[in-house]
Design a protein around this motif. Structure first.
Motif, mmCIF file in Angstrom:
data_model
loop_
_atom_site.group_PDB
_atom_site.id
_atom_site.type_symbol
_atom_site.label_atom_id
_atom_site.label_comp_id
_atom_site.label_asym_id
_atom_site.label_seq_id
_atom_site.Cartn_x
_atom_site.Cartn_y
_atom_site.Cartn_z
ATOM 1 N N VAL A 170 4.495 -26.867 32.239
ATOM 2 C CA VAL A 170 5.395 -26.168 33.177
ATOM 3 C C VAL A 170 5.501 -27.017 34.448
ATOM 4 C CG1 VAL A 170 5.922 -23.980 34.313
ATOM 5 C CG2 VAL A 170 4.585 -23.992 32.199
ATOM 6 N N ASP A 171 6.463 -27.939 34.450
ATOM 7 C CA ASP A 171 6.520 -28.922 35.536
ATOM 8 C C ASP A 171 7.348 -28.469 36.733
ATOM 9 O OD1 ASP A 171 9.059 -29.156 34.469
ATOM 10 O OD2 ASP A 171 8.843 -31.250 33.823
ATOM 11 N N ASN A 172 7.824 -27.233 36.712
ATOM 12 C CA ASN A 172 8.569 -26.720 37.864
ATOM 13 C C ASN A 172 7.745 -25.722 38.667
ATOM 14 O OD1 ASN A 172 8.743 -24.867 35.735
ATOM 15 N ND2 ASN A 172 10.733 -24.064 36.403
ATOM 16 N N ILE A 173 6.427 -25.896 38.640
ATOM 17 C CA ILE A 173 5.547 -25.085 39.475
ATOM 18 C C ILE A 173 4.621 -25.999 40.254
ATOM 19 C CG2 ILE A 173 3.737 -24.783 37.704
ATOM 20 C CD1 ILE A 173 3.385 -21.907 38.899
ATOM 21 N N VAL A 174 4.323 -25.583 41.496
ATOM 22 C CA VAL A 174 3.353 -26.270 42.337
ATOM 23 C C VAL A 174 2.346 -25.238 42.833
ATOM 24 C CG1 VAL A 174 2.983 -27.722 44.370
ATOM 25 C CG2 VAL A 174 5.128 -27.903 43.092
ATOM 26 N N ALA A 175 1.082 -25.469 42.525
ATOM 27 C CA ALA A 175 0.004 -24.670 43.109
ATOM 28 C C ALA A 175 -0.510 -25.413 44.335
ATOM 29 C CB ALA A 175 -1.116 -24.471 42.096
ATOM 30 N N ILE A 176 -0.679 -24.706 45.432
ATOM 31 C CA ILE A 176 -1.225 -25.311 46.643
ATOM 32 C C ILE A 176 -2.515 -24.581 46.980
ATOM 33 C CG2 ILE A 176 -0.824 -25.934 49.053
ATOM 34 C CD1 ILE A 176 2.185 -24.720 47.243
ATOM 35 N N VAL A 177 -3.640 -25.276 46.899
ATOM 36 C CA VAL A 177 -4.923 -24.673 47.244
ATOM 37 C C VAL A 177 -5.180 -24.923 48.732
ATOM 38 C CG1 VAL A 177 -7.409 -24.623 46.827
ATOM 39 C CG2 VAL A 177 -5.835 -25.016 44.917
ATOM 40 N N ASP A 178 -5.266 -23.849 49.498
ATOM 41 C CA ASP A 178 -5.595 -23.947 50.922
ATOM 42 C C ASP A 178 -7.114 -24.131 51.014
ATOM 43 O OD1 ASP A 178 -5.780 -23.809 53.643
ATOM 44 O OD2 ASP A 178 -5.301 -21.680 53.803
ATOM 45 N N HIS A 179 -7.530 -25.392 50.992
ATOM 46 C CA HIS A 179 -8.956 -25.721 50.874
ATOM 47 C C HIS A 179 -9.590 -25.785 52.267
ATOM 48 C CE1 HIS A 179 -12.570 -26.956 49.075
ATOM 49 N NE2 HIS A 179 -12.334 -28.240 48.876
ATOM 50 N N ASN A 180 -9.747 -24.588 52.872
ATOM 51 C CA ASN A 180 -10.343 -24.525 54.214
ATOM 52 C C ASN A 180 -11.860 -24.336 54.179
ATOM 53 O OD1 ASN A 180 -10.844 -21.686 53.912
ATOM 54 N ND2 ASN A 180 -8.771 -21.224 54.628
ATOM 55 N N LYS A 181 -12.399 -24.172 52.966
ATOM 56 C CA LYS A 181 -13.839 -24.240 52.710
ATOM 57 C C LYS A 181 -14.642 -23.046 53.210
ATOM 58 C CE LYS A 181 -13.216 -29.219 53.019
ATOM 59 N NZ LYS A 181 -11.789 -29.050 53.376
ATOM 60 N N ILE A 182 -13.944 -21.960 53.596
ATOM 61 C CA ILE A 182 -14.631 -20.741 54.038
ATOM 62 C C ILE A 182 -14.007 -19.548 53.338
ATOM 63 C CG2 ILE A 182 -15.080 -19.203 55.998
ATOM 64 C CD1 ILE A 182 -15.133 -21.691 57.795
ATOM 65 N N GLN A 183 -14.854 -18.634 52.834
ATOM 66 C CA GLN A 183 -14.379 -17.381 52.254
ATOM 67 C C GLN A 183 -15.030 -16.216 52.989
ATOM 68 O OE1 GLN A 183 -16.577 -18.713 48.379
ATOM 69 N NE2 GLN A 183 -16.123 -16.538 48.105
ATOM 70 N N LEU A 184 -14.857 -15.024 52.480
ATOM 71 C CA LEU A 184 -15.271 -13.819 53.207
ATOM 72 C C LEU A 184 -16.710 -13.885 53.705
ATOM 73 C CD1 LEU A 184 -14.851 -10.863 54.116
ATOM 74 C CD2 LEU A 184 -15.470 -10.164 51.811
ATOM 75 N N ASP A 185 -17.635 -14.284 52.853
ATOM 76 C CA ASP A 185 -19.053 -14.193 53.190
ATOM 77 C C ASP A 185 -19.649 -15.472 53.750
ATOM 78 O OD1 ASP A 185 -19.145 -11.551 52.368
ATOM 79 O OD2 ASP A 185 -19.590 -12.083 50.300
ATOM 80 N N GLY A 186 -18.866 -16.517 53.907
ATOM 81 C CA GLY A 186 -19.412 -17.764 54.426
ATOM 82 C C GLY A 186 -18.711 -18.969 53.843
ATOM 83 N N PHE A 187 -19.456 -20.063 53.748
ATOM 84 C CA PHE A 187 -18.882 -21.317 53.254
ATOM 85 C C PHE A 187 -18.840 -21.328 51.732
ATOM 86 C CE2 PHE A 187 -20.176 -22.289 57.555
ATOM 87 C CZ PHE A 187 -19.140 -23.092 58.020
ATOM 88 N N VAL A 188 -17.697 -21.759 51.193
ATOM 89 C CA VAL A 188 -17.498 -21.778 49.749
ATOM 90 C C VAL A 188 -18.615 -22.552 49.053
ATOM 91 C CG1 VAL A 188 -15.943 -22.533 47.896
ATOM 92 C CG2 VAL A 188 -14.991 -21.512 49.985
ATOM 93 N N ALA A 189 -19.016 -23.676 49.641
ATOM 94 C CA ALA A 189 -20.040 -24.526 49.025
ATOM 95 C C ALA A 189 -21.374 -23.802 48.867
ATOM 96 C CB ALA A 189 -20.225 -25.793 49.856
#
Length: 273
Positions: A170-189
């Motif tokens: 499906v080459d007519n889609i673009v996913a953009i991940v907003d990789h800000n590295k923080i979620q609700l409870d803290g740092f994603v890592a």
């Protein structure tokens, strides 16, 4: 609506959108400033430059589709849609109030110009893939763009969707991940790392591009590269700063889901002046 490809003009719009986001969330006394601010350049660049859309004809058949999968960050979407003329600017400060068209998550029942109601995390990529595949079957030039949070992509449905998109080319889609590295409870890592992110998407058959997601020119180049990529979907991993533009919010987990106080609002607006 006046579209522009000029990075300086887009940056000026982004700064104004940040001010409106801060004011909206402060007035509501609740909301998600951090992720709204990190995604600002992404949403501004899409609506003001990249997307084919028409506020005078919101359901134009061949329009590009935009899905904010991380729906809790809707203040930036509302601000940009109002700037484009889809909805009233003078009601933005009714965010999250009873009966407002500006609900705490995008709700198509209140704001029909939206493509879908979103914010139940993990579902937006499935929606976007369905829209993109339908456009392909209809021989429409329409493309779909889906903004995901990096905490959100811990959801299994995202990877089922990724598998589908790669398998069906499906080459007519673009996913953009907003990789800000923080979620609700803290740092994603610290909670559940999503790395190596680009390699994960590539393993599912996607073209992956890693960029500075707060840099408008890098975003423009990435969207152009995505449009030129054939026979596979594209994921743009947008490396962003949570709370971008407001010094005391930047990279601060506190402001994932906490509204600024009146004093904090004043400080933030002074920085964004």
């Amino acid at each position: 609506m006046q579209k522009t490809s000029n990075p300086a003009e887009l940056a000026a719009i982004a700064k104004q959108m940040r001010r409106e986001v801060i004011e909206m969330i402060t007035e509501a006394k609740s909301g998600h400033p951090g992720g709204s601010l990190s995604a600002t350049e992404i949403v501004v660049t899409l609506f003001m430059d990249v997307l084919k859309h028409d506020p005078a004809d919101p359901k134009w058949k061949d329009r590009d589709r935009f899905i904010l999968s991380k729906g809790h960050c809707c203040p930036i979407l509302y601000a940009v849609m109002a700037e484009c003329g889809y909805c009233p600017k003078d009601q933005l400060n009714t965010l999250r109030k009873l009966g407002s068209i500006y609900q705490g998550h995008p709700d198509v029942r209140f704001l029909p110009a939206l493509e879908a109601s979103t914010g139940s995390l993990g579902e937006g990529l499935s929606l976007g893939l369905g829209m993109a595949l339908a456009a392909r079957l209809d021989k429409s030039p329409a493309r779909a763009y889906v903004v995901l949070g990096d905490g959100e992509i811990q959801e299994g449905q995202v990877w089922e969707s990724a598998m589908f998109g790669g398998f069906h080319h499906v080459d007519n889609i673009v996913a953009i991940v907003d990789h800000n590295k923080i979620q609700l409870d803290g740092f994603v890592a610290d909670i559940m790392s999503v790395e190596p992110l680009a390699d994960k998407w590539r393993s599912f058959g996607w073209h992956a591009i890693d960029i500075d997601g707060n840099d408008i020119e890098e975003l423009q180049k990435a969207f152009a590269e995505a449009a030129a990529t054939k026979n596979k979907p594209t994921c743009i991993i947008a490396e962003t700063i949570k709370g971008k533009g407001v010094s005391f919010m930047e990279n601060n987990p506190k402001f994932h889901g906490q509204a600024p106080t009146k004093d904090e609002c004043a400080l933030a607006l002074k920085e964004l002046a």
